[in-house]
Design an enzyme around this catalytic site. Structure first.
Site, PDB file in Angstrom:
ATOM      1  N   HIS A  90       0.805  -1.222   0.000  1.00 34.63           N
ATOM      2  CA  HIS A  90       0.000   0.000   0.000  1.00 34.63           C
ATOM      3  C   HIS A  90       0.840   1.275   0.000  1.00 34.63           C
ATOM      4  O   HIS A  90       1.919   1.339   0.584  1.00 34.63           O
ATOM      5  CB  HIS A  90      -1.024  -0.003   1.139  1.00 34.63           C
ATOM      6  N   ASP A 213       6.284   1.525   6.832  1.00 35.70           N
ATOM      7  CA  ASP A 213       4.932   1.021   6.582  1.00 35.70           C
ATOM      8  C   ASP A 213       4.235   2.021   5.667  1.00 35.70           C
ATOM      9  O   ASP A 213       3.833   3.096   6.112  1.00 35.70           O
ATOM     10  CB  ASP A 213       4.193   0.889   7.914  1.00 35.70           C
ATOM     11  N   GLU A 246      -5.207   1.678   2.548  1.00 37.72           N
ATOM     12  CA  GLU A 246      -5.102   0.458   3.357  1.00 37.72           C
ATOM     13  C   GLU A 246      -5.315   0.769   4.825  1.00 37.72           C
ATOM     14  O   GLU A 246      -5.911  -0.034   5.557  1.00 37.72           O
ATOM     15  CB  GLU A 246      -3.732  -0.193   3.148  1.00 37.72           C
ATOM     16  N   GLU A 247      -4.824   1.912   5.275  1.00 35.34           N
ATOM     17  CA  GLU A 247      -4.851   2.231   6.704  1.00 35.34           C
ATOM     18  C   GLU A 247      -6.261   2.463   7.247  1.00 35.34           C
ATOM     19  O   GLU A 247      -6.447   2.523   8.460  1.00 35.34           O
ATOM     20  CB  GLU A 247      -3.982   3.465   6.991  1.00 35.34           C
ATOM     21  N   GLU A 269       3.784  -6.404   3.597  1.00 29.46           N
ATOM     22  CA  GLU A 269       3.544  -5.490   4.714  1.00 29.46           C
ATOM     23  C   GLU A 269       4.768  -5.419   5.613  1.00 29.46           C
ATOM     24  O   GLU A 269       5.712  -6.190   5.460  1.00 29.46           O
ATOM     25  CB  GLU A 269       2.354  -5.992   5.548  1.00 29.46           C
ATOM     26  N   HIS A 350       3.949   1.520  13.178  1.00 30.32           N
ATOM     27  CA  HIS A 350       3.103   2.719  13.323  1.00 30.32           C
ATOM     28  C   HIS A 350       3.797   3.797  14.154  1.00 30.32           C
ATOM     29  O   HIS A 350       3.142   4.685  14.707  1.00 30.32           O
ATOM     30  CB  HIS A 350       1.730   2.388  13.924  1.00 30.32           C
TER      31      HIS A 350
END
Length: 381
Positions: A90, A213, A246-247, A269, A350
């Site tokens: 993503h 990410d 995606e998030e 990922e 994150h």
């Protein structure tokens, strides 16, 4: 769980695995750094999408942007009867969303994706106005205050001792509300960590940055595309999907799975490196057997572990919680029959993330090996 025996051997072997065994490819590093510097909040992925498409297009047989905003690259396979495969990574990043503009020109923000102010840290941000981008500072307030300043006092260990949350912080802009309106800043404006904080940081045989990410996974997909087009092609037609949103629930990949051929989707990922899952940042790629949104296809997960062994990499099988991916979202919604998950082992997901400097190379190698294996034709387990 499938691959448990391999997992025990993998954990024993991690200490023997040299992190820098594979040379770090400078093309991969340059691609990753360019991707990291490009802004790409959910719903406004234009800048990073342009970088990714420019780098993907020379390595695929066909490249296009679909109506959802995904970039899709097709690499033709060698077996015309093999069912097509979709691979996703993503483009979007965690960011902030302006909820309101205060009379003093500061911005009250809320998260766009799951994270907290401490994940980003106080400091410079970019306010992506419709007219122009403006600098700002994610700020709390003076620690030299008392209960008369509850916003700060609540977060002090000798005060309210609360975790720092979005109600405590604001974005200082140094502008008047009229100036902000002229720049196209208002409710719904995205606010991102500034480029000055988005450079790769080398630490031993590892790299750190915000937004590995999922930019590191995008870099791995780009490397895999170069290998597939330049060497032995995949068995099946392979759709490489650089997905959006995606998030907030895998929106772009779900659309791609609904509209593209095939019944298998594999998500690339970042994978949490935590003792809870038996995974380590010192180990090889993490292969998911399940996550919070569902169970991955065991045969696919087993094949990913086998592909890692074939490339001399020790995979880390894992049953993940508090984690979801493009692939598990798509299968949970009934938009793909089967799913797989291949992750770059990552500390501090994150947040300010850290992974092996060779993670991009390793994951790309495993993916290429997997895609070159004979296609599956058997029915469900």
């Amino acid at each position: 769980m499938g691959g448990v025996g391999r997992g025990r051997r993998g954990r024993a072997a991690r200490g023997r695995r040299a992190t820098g065994r594979r040379p770090v490819d400078e093309q991969d590093r340059a691609a990753l750094q360019e991707l990291l510097r490009a802004y790409g909040p959910v719903g406004q992925e234009d800048e990073v999408r342009e970088v990714a498409r420019r780098r993907l297009e020379p390595s695929v047989d066909r490249c296009w942007q679909d109506p959802a905003g995904n970039v899709v690259g097709l690499v033709r396979g060698t077996d015309p009867d093999a069912p097509a495969v979709r691979v996703t990574a993503h483009l979007d990043e965690l960011s902030m969303l302006v909820k309101r503009v205060e009379p003093d020109g500061s911005l009250h923000v809320t998260p766009l994706g799951t994270m907290y102010p401490g994940n980003f840290g106080l400091g410079p941000v970019a306010v992506l106005g419709d007219g122009r981008h403006l600098p700002g500072v994610l700020a709390l307030g003076s620690e030299h205050t008392t209960q008369e300043t509850p916003r700060v006092w609540q977060t002090k260990p000798d005060g309210g001792d609360q975790a720092l949350d979005w109600t405590h912080v604001s974005v200082f802009t140094g502008r008047s509300p009229a100036d902000l309106a002229d720049a196209g800043v208002g409710p719904g404006t995205r606010v991102c960590v500034d480029r000055s904080k988005r450079g790769l940081f080398d630490v031993g045989g590892f790299v750190g940055s915000y937004f590995l990410d999922d930019r590191a996974a995008v870099a791995a997909l780009l490397r895999a595309a170069r290998e597939l087009r330049g060497g032995t092609r995949p068995r099946a037609d392979t759709y490489l999907v650089l997905s959006v949103a995606e998030e907030i629930g895998g929106v772009g990949a779900s659309y791609a799975c609904r509209t593209l051929p095939g019944d298998l989707v594999v998500a690339l990922e970042v994978g949490p490196a935590e003792a809870e899952y038996g995974t380590s940042v010192h180990g090889g790629p993490v292969v998911g057997y399940s996550d919070a949104a569902g169970v991955y296809d065991k045969r696919v997960a087993d094949r990913l572990c086998a592909a890692a062994r074939a490339r001399g990499v020790v995979a880390q099988p894992a049953v993940l919680g508090a984690f979801e991916s493009d692939a598990s979202h798509a299968t949970a919604a009934g938009l793909s029959a089967r799913a797989g998950l291949l992750c770059l082992p990552t500390l501090s997901t994150h947040g300010y993330e850290v992974m092996p400097a060779t993670a991009v190379t390793d994951v790309a190698a495993v993916l290429v090996e997997f895609l070159r294996q004979p296609a599956e034709r058997e029915g469900p387990v």
